[in-house]
Design a protein around this motif. Structure first.
Motif, PDB file in Angstrom:
ATOM      1  N   UNK A  13       7.699  -4.590  -3.212  1.00  0.00           N
ATOM      2  CA  UNK A  13       6.477  -3.799  -3.176  1.00  0.00           C
ATOM      3  C   UNK A  13       6.274  -2.879  -4.385  1.00  0.00           C
ATOM      4  N   UNK A  14       7.361  -2.352  -4.912  1.00  0.00           N
ATOM      5  CA  UNK A  14       7.208  -1.443  -6.048  1.00  0.00           C
ATOM      6  C   UNK A  14       6.830  -2.168  -7.337  1.00  0.00           C
ATOM      7  N   UNK A  15       6.970  -3.493  -7.379  1.00  0.00           N
ATOM      8  CA  UNK A  15       6.602  -4.223  -8.597  1.00  0.00           C
ATOM      9  C   UNK A  15       5.101  -4.128  -8.864  1.00  0.00           C
ATOM     10  N   UNK A  16       4.218  -4.527  -7.950  1.00  0.00           N
ATOM     11  CA  UNK A  16       2.795  -4.311  -8.207  1.00  0.00           C
ATOM     12  C   UNK A  16       2.418  -2.834  -8.189  1.00  0.00           C
ATOM     13  N   UNK A  71       3.555 -13.444  -4.604  1.00  0.00           N
ATOM     14  CA  UNK A  71       4.266 -13.221  -3.344  1.00  0.00           C
ATOM     15  C   UNK A  71       5.160 -11.976  -3.430  1.00  0.00           C
ATOM     16  N   UNK A  72       4.969 -11.085  -2.483  1.00  0.00           N
ATOM     17  CA  UNK A  72       5.758  -9.858  -2.407  1.00  0.00           C
ATOM     18  C   UNK A  72       6.435  -9.804  -1.049  1.00  0.00           C
ATOM     19  N   UNK A  73       7.705  -9.490  -1.048  1.00  0.00           N
ATOM     20  CA  UNK A  73       8.487  -9.491   0.182  1.00  0.00           C
ATOM     21  C   UNK A  73       8.178  -8.240   0.995  1.00  0.00           C
ATOM     22  N   UNK A  74       7.229  -8.385   1.913  1.00  0.00           N
ATOM     23  CA  UNK A  74       6.874  -7.287   2.811  1.00  0.00           C
ATOM     24  C   UNK A  74       7.271  -7.591   4.250  1.00  0.00           C
ATOM     25  N   UNK A  75       8.085  -8.626   4.430  1.00  0.00           N
ATOM     26  CA  UNK A  75       8.605  -8.930   5.745  1.00  0.00           C
ATOM     27  C   UNK A  75       7.868 -10.014   6.501  1.00  0.00           C
ATOM     28  N   UNK A  76       6.921 -10.673   5.832  1.00  0.00           N
ATOM     29  CA  UNK A  76       6.136 -11.676   6.566  1.00  0.00           C
ATOM     30  C   UNK A  76       6.747 -13.073   6.532  1.00  0.00           C
ATOM     31  N   UNK A  77       7.724 -13.320   5.663  1.00  0.00           N
ATOM     32  CA  UNK A  77       8.358 -14.645   5.585  1.00  0.00           C
ATOM     33  C   UNK A  77       9.857 -14.513   5.843  1.00  0.00           C
ATOM     34  N   UNK A  78      10.397 -15.503   6.533  1.00  0.00           N
ATOM     35  CA  UNK A  78      11.823 -15.476   6.856  1.00  0.00           C
ATOM     36  C   UNK A  78      12.417 -16.878   6.701  1.00  0.00           C
ATOM     37  N   UNK A  79      13.730 -16.956   6.786  1.00  0.00           N
ATOM     38  CA  UNK A  79      14.433 -18.230   6.843  1.00  0.00           C
ATOM     39  C   UNK A  79      14.171 -19.141   5.663  1.00  0.00           C
ATOM     40  N   UNK A  80      13.921 -20.422   5.956  1.00  0.00           N
ATOM     41  CA  UNK A  80      13.737 -21.426   4.912  1.00  0.00           C
ATOM     42  C   UNK A  80      12.513 -21.132   4.053  1.00  0.00           C
ATOM     43  N   UNK A  81      11.454 -20.629   4.667  1.00  0.00           N
ATOM     44  CA  UNK A  81      10.248 -20.306   3.900  1.00  0.00           C
ATOM     45  C   UNK A  81      10.553 -19.230   2.870  1.00  0.00           C
ATOM     46  N   UNK A  82      11.268 -18.207   3.283  1.00  0.00           N
ATOM     47  CA  UNK A  82      11.628 -17.119   2.366  1.00  0.00           C
ATOM     48  C   UNK A  82      12.475 -17.654   1.211  1.00  0.00           C
ATOM     49  N   UNK A 132       0.811  -1.213   0.000  1.00  0.00           N
ATOM     50  CA  UNK A 132       0.000   0.000   0.000  1.00  0.00           C
ATOM     51  C   UNK A 132       0.842   1.260   0.000  1.00  0.00           C
ATOM     52  N   UNK A 133       1.883   1.272   0.816  1.00  0.00           N
ATOM     53  CA  UNK A 133       2.757   2.443   0.858  1.00  0.00           C
ATOM     54  C   UNK A 133       3.488   2.616  -0.467  1.00  0.00           C
ATOM     55  N   UNK A 134       3.915   1.511  -1.080  1.00  0.00           N
ATOM     56  CA  UNK A 134       4.592   1.596  -2.379  1.00  0.00           C
ATOM     57  C   UNK A 134       3.650   2.147  -3.447  1.00  0.00           C
ATOM     58  N   UNK A 135       2.387   1.725  -3.399  1.00  0.00           N
ATOM     59  CA  UNK A 135       1.404   2.255  -4.355  1.00  0.00           C
ATOM     60  C   UNK A 135       1.222   3.751  -4.134  1.00  0.00           C
ATOM     61  N   UNK A 136       1.049   4.151  -2.883  1.00  0.00           N
ATOM     62  CA  UNK A 136       0.879   5.573  -2.591  1.00  0.00           C
ATOM     63  C   UNK A 136       2.084   6.377  -3.064  1.00  0.00           C
ATOM     64  N   UNK A 137       3.254   5.837  -2.857  1.00  0.00           N
ATOM     65  CA  UNK A 137       4.485   6.530  -3.281  1.00  0.00           C
ATOM     66  C   UNK A 137       4.505   6.741  -4.787  1.00  0.00           C
ATOM     67  N   UNK A 138       4.105   5.731  -5.524  1.00  0.00           N
ATOM     68  CA  UNK A 138       4.044   5.855  -6.978  1.00  0.00           C
ATOM     69  C   UNK A 138       3.006   6.898  -7.410  1.00  0.00           C
ATOM     70  N   UNK A 139       1.834   6.859  -6.797  1.00  0.00           N
ATOM     71  CA  UNK A 139       0.786   7.810  -7.164  1.00  0.00           C
ATOM     72  C   UNK A 139       1.226   9.243  -6.875  1.00  0.00           C
TER      73      UNK A 139
END
Length: 273
Positions: free
Chosen positions: A242-245, A216-227, A30-37
């Motif tokens: 985040x800036x990709x979408x 999947x967008x890296x917003x900090x919700x996955x870490x370690x092996x899952x990431x 959301x913040x990335x979208x706002x930044x682009x707008x």
């Protein structure tokens, strides 16, 4: 016959106004979208619900919503505003109140609605879900989004141009689906399904309606092996950022995308689900 090259306006949203929901974390979409707008010239109102973020493993942004808005103001074009307000969108009347608040903060007009918010957590497999989980995801991810669109549409009359609605969905319709997040998949899938109907309903009001699946967008919700495992499923070997979408959503808000409506668009870097 010669043809002039199309002119590309560096500020294609100058003079437009936008509400972006779920824009409360610097690491978020959301913040990335706002930044682009904002970078495209728009005045933007940021919606946030800090208690939701604070209850998640990644936590709320430590600097708070005013700091995020202040950062965006440094990018704003002359005369453009960046404002913000909280809203708990589980309340039935909250979406209409938020739209009214955003429009009032931005001079009475609202051109663009980006419904990016979502409920995280409180979900499970088919065996684990219950009525409360289903209702919670429906209320936040689906009902509030449709009510936001309704409130936005009621502010517009027929014959106007430049209206834009962008919603976000997920990967529930692709690959193996999302069997571990059944309530979320159902609620987000409903938005994908209703996109064409909303687009038809709003076409005569000069509004396009599209839905974006960012993968999947890296917003900090996955870490370690899952990431690391998720990263390996991308042909490029890394998560979406985040800036990709955000680039796609911002483009959909411009006049260049005026002929695109009723579409569910996947922007996931070729993710192999």
């Amino acid at each position: 016959m010669t043809h002039e090259a199309p002119h590309r306006d560096p500020l294609p949203l100058l003079g437009r106004t936008a509400l972006v929901t779920g824009a409360s974390r610097r690491a978020g979409i959301g913040y990335a979208i706002a930044r682009r707008l904002v970078a495209y010239g728009a005045s933007v109102h940021l919606h946030h619900h800090i208690p939701h973020d604070a209850g998640q493993p990644w936590g709320a942004d430590p600097d708070g919503p005013e700091a995020l808005a202040a950062d965006l103001r440094t990018l704003a074009a002359d005369g453009a505003a960046v404002t913000h307000s909280p809203a708990d969108l589980t309340a039935p009347g909250a979406p209409a109140e938020l739209v009214a608040t955003a429009a009032g903060a931005l001079g009475g007009r609202l051109d663009v609605l980006v419904a990016n918010h979502a409920l995280s957590g409180r979900d499970g497999t088919l065996d684990e879900i219950d009525a409360d989980m289903l209702d919670a995801h429906w209320a936040v991810n689906t009902r509030s989004t449709v009510l936001l669109v309704q409130a936005y549409a009621r502010r517009r009359g027929e014959g106007q141009d430049g209206g834009r609605v962008v919603m976000t969905t997920s990967g529930q319709d692709r690959g193996g689906g999302m069997p571990g997040e059944m309530a979320y998949a159902l609620a987000k899938g409903a938005l994908a399904s209703v996109t064409r109907s909303l687009a038809t309903a709003l076409a005569r009001r000069g509004v396009t309606v599209n839905t974006v699946d960012p993968g999947p967008v890296d917003t900090g919700y996955a870490t370690g092996e899952t990431h690391a495992f998720i990263a390996s499923l991308f042909p490029g070997g890394h998560w979406g950022r985040p800036d990709d979408p955000a680039r796609l959503v911002a483009w959909l808000a411009t006049d260049e995308a005026a002929w695109i409506t009723g579409q569910v668009i996947t922007s996931d870097g070729g993710f192999n689900r």
